[in-house]
Design a protein around this motif. Structure first.
Motif, mmCIF file in Angstrom:
data_model
loop_
_atom_site.group_PDB
_atom_site.id
_atom_site.type_symbol
_atom_site.label_atom_id
_atom_site.label_comp_id
_atom_site.label_asym_id
_atom_site.label_seq_id
_atom_site.Cartn_x
_atom_site.Cartn_y
_atom_site.Cartn_z
ATOM 1 N N ALA A 187 0.964 -1.234 0.089
ATOM 2 C CA ALA A 187 0.106 -0.012 -0.072
ATOM 3 C C ALA A 187 0.944 1.270 0.013
ATOM 4 C CB ALA A 187 -0.943 0.019 1.149
ATOM 5 N N ARG A 188 1.876 1.148 0.848
ATOM 6 C CA ARG A 188 2.919 2.346 0.793
ATOM 7 C C ARG A 188 3.465 2.522 -0.631
ATOM 8 N NH1 ARG A 188 4.045 4.509 5.961
ATOM 9 N NH2 ARG A 188 3.165 3.430 7.642
ATOM 10 N N VAL A 189 3.972 1.626 -1.093
ATOM 11 C CA VAL A 189 4.679 1.804 -2.431
ATOM 12 C C VAL A 189 3.675 2.060 -3.446
ATOM 13 C CG1 VAL A 189 5.495 0.303 -4.494
ATOM 14 C CG2 VAL A 189 6.250 -0.118 -2.003
ATOM 15 N N LYS A 190 2.361 1.902 -3.442
ATOM 16 C CA LYS A 190 1.551 2.376 -4.573
ATOM 17 C C LYS A 190 1.290 3.599 -4.402
ATOM 18 C CE LYS A 190 -0.652 -2.254 -5.723
ATOM 19 N NZ LYS A 190 -2.171 -2.824 -5.490
ATOM 20 N N SER A 191 0.903 4.120 -2.893
ATOM 21 C CA SER A 191 0.624 5.230 -2.671
ATOM 22 C C SER A 191 1.834 6.440 -2.815
ATOM 23 C CB SER A 191 0.577 5.684 -0.984
ATOM 24 O OG SER A 191 0.425 6.995 -0.597
ATOM 25 N N GLN A 192 3.133 6.029 -2.901
ATOM 26 C CA GLN A 192 4.163 6.902 -3.152
ATOM 27 C C GLN A 192 4.153 7.153 -4.670
ATOM 28 O OE1 GLN A 192 5.899 8.989 -1.510
ATOM 29 N NE2 GLN A 192 5.096 8.252 0.475
ATOM 30 N N LEU A 193 3.610 5.918 -5.375
ATOM 31 C CA LEU A 193 3.935 6.008 -6.825
ATOM 32 C C LEU A 193 2.606 6.757 -7.558
ATOM 33 C CD1 LEU A 193 4.965 2.308 -7.539
ATOM 34 C CD2 LEU A 193 6.322 4.455 -8.211
ATOM 35 N N ARG A 194 1.551 6.778 -6.912
ATOM 36 C CA ARG A 194 0.598 7.690 -7.287
ATOM 37 C C ARG A 194 0.736 9.087 -6.937
ATOM 38 N NH1 ARG A 194 -2.892 3.886 -4.429
ATOM 39 N NH2 ARG A 194 -3.062 5.406 -2.618
ATOM 40 N N ARG A 195 1.287 9.486 -5.749
ATOM 41 C CA ARG A 195 1.713 10.600 -5.528
ATOM 42 C C ARG A 195 2.688 11.477 -6.501
ATOM 43 N NH1 ARG A 195 2.963 11.794 0.111
ATOM 44 N NH2 ARG A 195 0.897 10.936 0.621
ATOM 45 N N TYR A 196 3.750 10.659 -6.572
ATOM 46 C CA TYR A 196 4.798 10.961 -7.734
ATOM 47 C C TYR A 196 4.234 11.147 -8.754
ATOM 48 C CZ TYR A 196 9.350 10.976 -9.782
ATOM 49 O OH TYR A 196 10.485 11.391 -10.745
ATOM 50 N N THR A 197 3.320 10.423 -9.462
ATOM 51 C CA THR A 197 2.813 10.751 -10.923
ATOM 52 C C THR A 197 1.977 11.880 -10.724
ATOM 53 O OG1 THR A 197 3.070 8.307 -11.127
ATOM 54 C CG2 THR A 197 1.404 9.650 -12.736
ATOM 55 N N GLN A 198 1.185 11.920 -9.799
ATOM 56 C CA GLN A 198 0.211 12.971 -9.704
ATOM 57 C C GLN A 198 1.075 14.357 -9.733
ATOM 58 O OE1 GLN A 198 -1.545 13.758 -5.962
ATOM 59 N NE2 GLN A 198 -3.297 14.771 -6.683
#
Length: 240
Positions: free
Chosen positions: A110-121
């Motif tokens: 979950a943390r990995v996916k969260s950081q990748l979403r935020r970075y992309t955003q």
């Protein structure tokens, strides 16, 4: 397919993390000290780094410092329970989040996916938006140009009044506003009997942006004074 580099001198931990993330469709690269990690990053496109704090040779803190000289990719540091000073130091020098060992695999994913979403955003904002119109506190982000609100990359739908209240608080993160100040700023009229009106809107906002509205991470009450949005960086994933 996004690529994740996992760096830890404990090969079993590297293998365990790799298995879980590969199962989520990520491409995995492996390193066992900071020197390996830097060499791989020079040769490969890496979208996120998971790195242990305590390693022989080049440790995670010094490796993070070197990476931050030329890259802004998300970095999640691994630390053993009790290494609070190392966690804080890692976040201060550029890491985006931390995971404490032993870790829950679902939380790690979950943390990995969260950081990748935020970075992309944030990357998309940088390309297509006005950064002066972006306000944030941790995983809570408001784009005042598009009137969009997201929490950990997930969109949140607010009414116009709710949006304006939240924008006021996020733009002034850390500052406490009294009920009368909020009412006067949003409704542009004298605050007479405003307590219930403001409280209802605050409750609705919390229900939309908080995992547990009774224990809010973002929108907090200062008893006897008013409300504020906590000024923060990303330490925990509120969607986990």
């Amino acid at each position: 397919m996004q690529t994740i580099l996992v760096c830890d001198d404990d090969k079993q931990i590297v293998e365990a993390i790799s298995i879980y993330l590969a199962g989520e469709g990520f491409r995995l690269l492996k390193a066992y000290d900071g020197y390996d990690a830097l060499k791989i990053m020079d040769q490969e496109k890496v979208d996120l780094l998971i790195i242990d704090v305590m390693m022989p040779g080049l440790d995670g803190i010094r490796t993070t410092l070197k990476i931050r000289e030329k890259s802004s990719i998300p970095i999640i540091i691994l630390s053993a329970k009790g290494e609070d000073n190392d966690k804080i130091l890692g976040l201060n020098i550029g890491a985006d989040d931390y995971i404490t060992k032993p870790f829950n695999p679902l939380e790690m994913v979950a943390r990995v996916k969260s950081q990748l979403r935020r970075y992309t955003q944030l990357g998309n904002i940088g390309e297509a938006g006005n950064l002066d119109s972006i306000y944030s506190s941790g995983g809570l982000v408001i784009n005042d140009d598009t009137k969009e609100v997201t929490v950990e990359g997930e969109p949140v739908k607010l009414t116009p009044i709710e949006y304006n209240i939240l924008l006021l608080l996020v733009k002034n993160a850390g500052k406490v506003f009294s009920i009368d100040e909020i009412y006067t700023s949003i409704w542009n009229e004298q605050a007479i009997g405003a307590d219930n009106t403001v409280a209802v809107h605050i409750r609705h906002i919390r229900e939309k942006i908080e995992i547990n509205p009774k224990e809010p991470r973002y929108l907090k009450v200062v008893w006897g004074v008013g409300y504020k949005v906590e000024k923060q960086t990303s330490l925990e994933d509120p969607r986990k």
